[in-house]
Design an enzyme around this catalytic site. Sequence first.
Site, mmCIF file in Angstrom:
data_model
loop_
_atom_site.group_PDB
_atom_site.id
_atom_site.type_symbol
_atom_site.label_atom_id
_atom_site.label_comp_id
_atom_site.label_asym_id
_atom_site.label_seq_id
_atom_site.Cartn_x
_atom_site.Cartn_y
_atom_site.Cartn_z
ATOM 1 N N HIS A 294 0.580 -1.207 -0.084
ATOM 2 C CA HIS A 294 0.178 0.121 -0.362
ATOM 3 C C HIS A 294 0.533 1.367 -0.034
ATOM 4 C CE1 HIS A 294 -3.277 2.846 0.369
ATOM 5 N NE2 HIS A 294 -3.078 2.197 1.848
ATOM 6 N N HIS A 335 -1.327 -0.409 -11.920
ATOM 7 C CA HIS A 335 -2.110 -0.133 -10.527
ATOM 8 C C HIS A 335 -2.952 -1.139 -10.526
ATOM 9 C CE1 HIS A 335 -4.541 2.144 -7.650
ATOM 10 N NE2 HIS A 335 -3.856 2.701 -7.785
ATOM 11 N N ASP A 393 3.184 6.320 -7.452
ATOM 12 C CA ASP A 393 4.498 5.951 -6.650
ATOM 13 C C ASP A 393 5.848 6.518 -7.237
ATOM 14 O OD1 ASP A 393 2.443 5.148 -4.403
ATOM 15 O OD2 ASP A 393 2.350 3.755 -5.753
#
Length: 457
Positions: A294, A335, A393
Amino acid sequence: MPGSSGDRQEVRQEAVGRLEFILAGGHMTDSTGKTAQLTIDGKTIDLPVLSGTEGPDVIDVGKLTSEGYFTYDPGFVSTASCDSDITYIDGGAGVLLHRGYPIEQLAEQSDHLELCYLLLNGDLPNREEKDRFVNTIKHHTMVHEQLVQLFRGFRRDAHPMAIMCGVTGALSAFYHDSLDIDDFHHRVVTAHRLIAKMPTLAAMSYKYSQGQPFMYPRNDLDYAENFLHMMFATPCADYEVNPVIARAMDRIFLLHADHEQNASTSTVRLAGSTGANPFACIAAGIAALWGPAHGGANEAVLNMLAEIGDEKNIDKYVKKAKDKDDPFRIMGFGHRVYKNYDPRAKVMQQTCHEVLGELGVEDDPILKMAQRLEKIALEDEYFVEKKLYPNVDFYSGIILKAIGIPTEMFTVIFATGRTPGWIAHWNEMISGPYKIGRPRQLYRGATKRDYVPLDRR
């Protein structure tokens, strides 16, 4: 370290005339007039079909329990646990809306604190409302001086997320004058305190790990500038905030502010459904975010690049990633929700190149590897076909690395940015009718059996 001397006065001031914080519970979904029929052993059960303002219709399975059944959905990937007005995601189309506003427009034209106001209140503020909100946040940034003693209870090499879990939950011991979750004004003050104090706690966790003195927040700096100041200034040398870096930091906070019912947000709601105080609920969210699947994803990107080691090794590792029998995976691509380009990544990509250009660090070997991987992911048939685009990210990890923030702080910064989303969801749930969360299970253990005395086993 930072101590708020006028907390009780703050509560009284907030309770008089701060009425723009009017978050009501999520609107109940509307019936479509359609029903889904489930037939079991010749018996038909009619289930109402509901619809929201966006997204697919949903089947209300609430009555199944009274019929002797419940659904099995590991990971809750096909189950809506609540209705909400806050954030909408269409992963197939690459759409992310906060209160109806596209993330691209917010990232380009807005800033983090304005988005905080939007998430909490439902609408963008006018000039007066924004100025008042920003001023309130600036004057809540200090934390109680006694928290210094709590920090000293951690080892110097403790992971900053371990510290954040502890000190965030401990805030309830210092600010117990606003813990009545049924009191509207208490919820307002607590929301403001959490948004304001989280960057302070984050910077303190970094300073503690470095053995440096804590830096007090400054009311003359904006949200991102203040965070960078508390991170990098020292009593003997001030930190001159670069506006390009400050803007990038603000965008990182903004792009992580909320992402619908993810693992940490669902954890906050689940904890909140028990009536737990908001500081404890946010601490629970931080704990859930700590997981590498996460919030640890951007940290995993830098760890992956460190494993690759050199730009000349990239082709070998890309080949390993394509081999389904090889455990190596390229982090920061694709994702779970987005089957298209993550809309946040488009904004972060631009910001990433702005930061690298401003700092002149294109020759950094880690960053050169990252740029090469980005090019491969956008052009290589394997990645394009599987829609393994660089995600938020990937770019945020590169930016934070370029700024000089260590990888163990990445998830702490994620938690700082996500705090307003957690609070908005917690408050949305508390403000309307809600039930304590109680997921069911499919039991696969032993059937009833009699106890066997120890001497007969």
